[in-house]
Structures are given as C-alpha cells and as structure tokens.
Design a protein around this motif. Structure first.
Motif, PDB file in Angstrom:
ATOM      1  N   ASP A  44      38.819  44.541  35.729  1.00  0.00           N
ATOM      2  CA  ASP A  44      39.845  44.791  36.744  1.00  0.00           C
ATOM      3  C   ASP A  44      40.994  43.779  36.697  1.00  0.00           C
ATOM      4  O   ASP A  44      41.964  43.931  37.421  1.00  0.00           O
ATOM      5  CB  ASP A  44      39.226  44.736  38.149  1.00  0.00           C
ATOM      6  CG  ASP A  44      38.174  45.815  38.359  1.00  0.00           C
ATOM      7  OD1 ASP A  44      38.296  46.881  37.723  1.00  0.00           O
ATOM      8  OD2 ASP A  44      37.251  45.592  39.148  1.00  0.00           O
ATOM      9  N   TYR A  45      40.879  42.750  35.866  1.00  0.00           N
ATOM     10  CA  TYR A  45      41.858  41.668  35.850  1.00  0.00           C
ATOM     11  C   TYR A  45      42.923  41.875  34.777  1.00  0.00           C
ATOM     12  O   TYR A  45      42.701  42.531  33.762  1.00  0.00           O
ATOM     13  CB  TYR A  45      41.170  40.320  35.607  1.00  0.00           C
ATOM     14  CG  TYR A  45      40.384  39.818  36.790  1.00  0.00           C
ATOM     15  CD1 TYR A  45      41.015  39.134  37.819  1.00  0.00           C
ATOM     16  CD2 TYR A  45      39.015  40.009  36.880  1.00  0.00           C
ATOM     17  CE1 TYR A  45      40.309  38.652  38.907  1.00  0.00           C
ATOM     18  CE2 TYR A  45      38.291  39.536  37.969  1.00  0.00           C
ATOM     19  CZ  TYR A  45      38.941  38.855  38.975  1.00  0.00           C
ATOM     20  OH  TYR A  45      38.239  38.384  40.042  1.00  0.00           O
ATOM     21  N   ASP A  46      44.066  41.262  34.989  1.00  0.00           N
ATOM     22  CA  ASP A  46      45.161  41.212  34.036  1.00  0.00           C
ATOM     23  C   ASP A  46      44.679  40.472  32.780  1.00  0.00           C
ATOM     24  O   ASP A  46      43.841  39.568  32.870  1.00  0.00           O
ATOM     25  CB  ASP A  46      46.331  40.456  34.698  1.00  0.00           C
ATOM     26  CG  ASP A  46      47.567  40.421  33.838  1.00  0.00           C
ATOM     27  OD1 ASP A  46      47.632  39.557  32.939  1.00  0.00           O
ATOM     28  OD2 ASP A  46      48.454  41.254  34.068  1.00  0.00           O
ATOM     29  N   THR A  49      44.852  36.707  33.028  1.00  0.00           N
ATOM     30  CA  THR A  49      43.778  36.100  33.811  1.00  0.00           C
ATOM     31  C   THR A  49      42.515  36.023  32.973  1.00  0.00           C
ATOM     32  O   THR A  49      41.800  35.010  32.989  1.00  0.00           O
ATOM     33  CB  THR A  49      43.515  36.908  35.099  1.00  0.00           C
ATOM     34  OG1 THR A  49      44.733  37.001  35.833  1.00  0.00           O
ATOM     35  CG2 THR A  49      42.446  36.260  35.958  1.00  0.00           C
ATOM     36  N   TYR A  53      40.491  32.662  31.959  1.00  0.00           N
ATOM     37  CA  TYR A  53      39.066  32.472  32.214  1.00  0.00           C
ATOM     38  C   TYR A  53      38.332  32.155  30.911  1.00  0.00           C
ATOM     39  O   TYR A  53      37.472  31.267  30.878  1.00  0.00           O
ATOM     40  CB  TYR A  53      38.456  33.713  32.877  1.00  0.00           C
ATOM     41  CG  TYR A  53      36.986  33.515  33.206  1.00  0.00           C
ATOM     42  CD1 TYR A  53      36.612  32.774  34.311  1.00  0.00           C
ATOM     43  CD2 TYR A  53      36.001  34.040  32.385  1.00  0.00           C
ATOM     44  CE1 TYR A  53      35.278  32.562  34.604  1.00  0.00           C
ATOM     45  CE2 TYR A  53      34.663  33.837  32.677  1.00  0.00           C
ATOM     46  CZ  TYR A  53      34.304  33.101  33.783  1.00  0.00           C
ATOM     47  OH  TYR A  53      32.976  32.882  34.062  1.00  0.00           O
ATOM     48  N   ALA A  77      39.773  32.539  39.769  1.00  0.00           N
ATOM     49  CA  ALA A  77      40.313  33.635  38.954  1.00  0.00           C
ATOM     50  C   ALA A  77      41.078  34.627  39.829  1.00  0.00           C
ATOM     51  O   ALA A  77      42.088  35.194  39.406  1.00  0.00           O
ATOM     52  CB  ALA A  77      39.192  34.336  38.194  1.00  0.00           C
ATOM     53  N   GLN A  78      40.613  34.820  41.049  1.00  0.00           N
ATOM     54  CA  GLN A  78      41.314  35.723  41.963  1.00  0.00           C
ATOM     55  C   GLN A  78      42.693  35.171  42.319  1.00  0.00           C
ATOM     56  O   GLN A  78      43.664  35.924  42.437  1.00  0.00           O
ATOM     57  CB  GLN A  78      40.478  35.959  43.213  1.00  0.00           C
ATOM     58  CG  GLN A  78      39.190  36.703  42.912  1.00  0.00           C
ATOM     59  CD  GLN A  78      38.266  36.794  44.109  1.00  0.00           C
ATOM     60  OE1 GLN A  78      38.650  36.459  45.223  1.00  0.00           O
ATOM     61  NE2 GLN A  78      37.050  37.249  43.879  1.00  0.00           N
ATOM     62  N   GLU A  81      44.906  35.640  39.294  1.00  0.00           N
ATOM     63  CA  GLU A  81      45.332  37.042  39.247  1.00  0.00           C
ATOM     64  C   GLU A  81      46.479  37.301  40.222  1.00  0.00           C
ATOM     65  O   GLU A  81      47.468  37.935  39.867  1.00  0.00           O
ATOM     66  CB  GLU A  81      44.138  37.950  39.579  1.00  0.00           C
ATOM     67  CG  GLU A  81      44.447  39.416  39.552  1.00  0.00           C
ATOM     68  CD  GLU A  81      44.696  39.969  38.152  1.00  0.00           C
ATOM     69  OE1 GLU A  81      45.144  41.113  38.054  1.00  0.00           O
ATOM     70  OE2 GLU A  81      44.465  39.256  37.160  1.00  0.00           O
TER      71      GLU A  81
END
Length: 150
Positions: A44-46, A49, A53, A77-78, A81
């Motif tokens: 779900d992340y770019d 990001t 990570y 990480a959130q 993002e």
C-alpha cells in the motif's frame, strides 16, 4: 536539537586517552545477518517509502533493533508516506528526530558510540588502490629518468 549536547570527539583526537566509560557497539557493515520484518501492508506504500524502509531494514543499525525498534520504524513509515504525499517541515522534523534516535547520521552514531565495521571487500579495494598508486608512481619515475615506454 535541544538537550543532546555536542557531538563527542573522535577518540584519536582527544588529549586525554582515558578509556571511554561507555563501551560502544561495532555494527556489522552488511547489516543484520538474520531475518528482518517486512513492512506491514507494504504493497500500500509509495515506492519511495518502500525504498526508505528497505534502506533501514538492511542498514548496520538494524542489527541492534529489538521488537520495539521495529515497531517504531513501522510507525515512522506512515509518517514518511505522509511526507511523500504532502511534504511538510513538521513531518520532516519528526522523521529526522526519530531517525536520529536510531543512529541515522554519523553524528548520531558518534553520540550512541556506534561504529560500523569495515566491509570484508574493503581491504581488497584498499590493496588495489595502493597497487594503482605504486604503478602510477613508477611510470612517473621512468619518464623523469628518461626511460619512458611507448
């Protein structure tokens, strides 16, 4: 950053050579040797990001991480993002602060008294550089002595 004080001097630059009262850790250059957790919901992340990570996940600092540190990295990480979606200095400041606590910069690692071990390939690279420098020096000496080769 308030409250952290100056960065400690490199031990080789100290006038007094007393033993450091706090023993520092030597981190493996290639990062953790065992498995490390994937980013929950990573799909779900770019991609930026995910790359951030992965850099942390394979970093030398990650070899010291406990479950709570991984949890912090997942929460961070959130924020990363969110920063990529809408860059704000407040988000960047919070990210920087958290990364500093995990040894993100050379100054942070000095403060934590962490050093990164030399990579295994580094001595071979250093030997190759030394050979190249010696060859260059010998070529220059031959030219100066009039023994240049064509």
């Amino acid at each position: 950053m308030a409250g952290t004080g100056p960065v400690p001097k490199d031990p080789s630059q100290r006038r007094r050579r007393n033993a450091d009262p706090v023993a520092g850790a030597v981190l493996p250059a290639n990062g953790p040797t065992g498995p490390t957790p994937a980013l929950p919901g990573g799909h779900d992340y770019d991609t930026r990001t995910l790359s951030w990570y992965e850099t942390w996940r394979t970093s030398p600092q990650a070899s010291t991480f406990l479950a709570t540190d991984w949890q912090r990295l997942h929460m961070l990480a959130q924020l990363v993002e969110q920063y990529w979606l809408e860059p704000k200095k407040e988000l960047l400041s919070e990210i920087r602060l958290n990364e500093a606590a995990m040894g993100g910069t050379p100054a942070d690692r000095l403060r934590l008294r962490w050093t990164v071990a030399e990579e295994e390939a580094a001595p071979a690279r250093r030997a190759a550089r030394t050979r190249a420098a010696t060859n260059r020096k010998n070529r220059v000496l031959k030219v100066v002595d009039g023994q240049a080769e064509d």
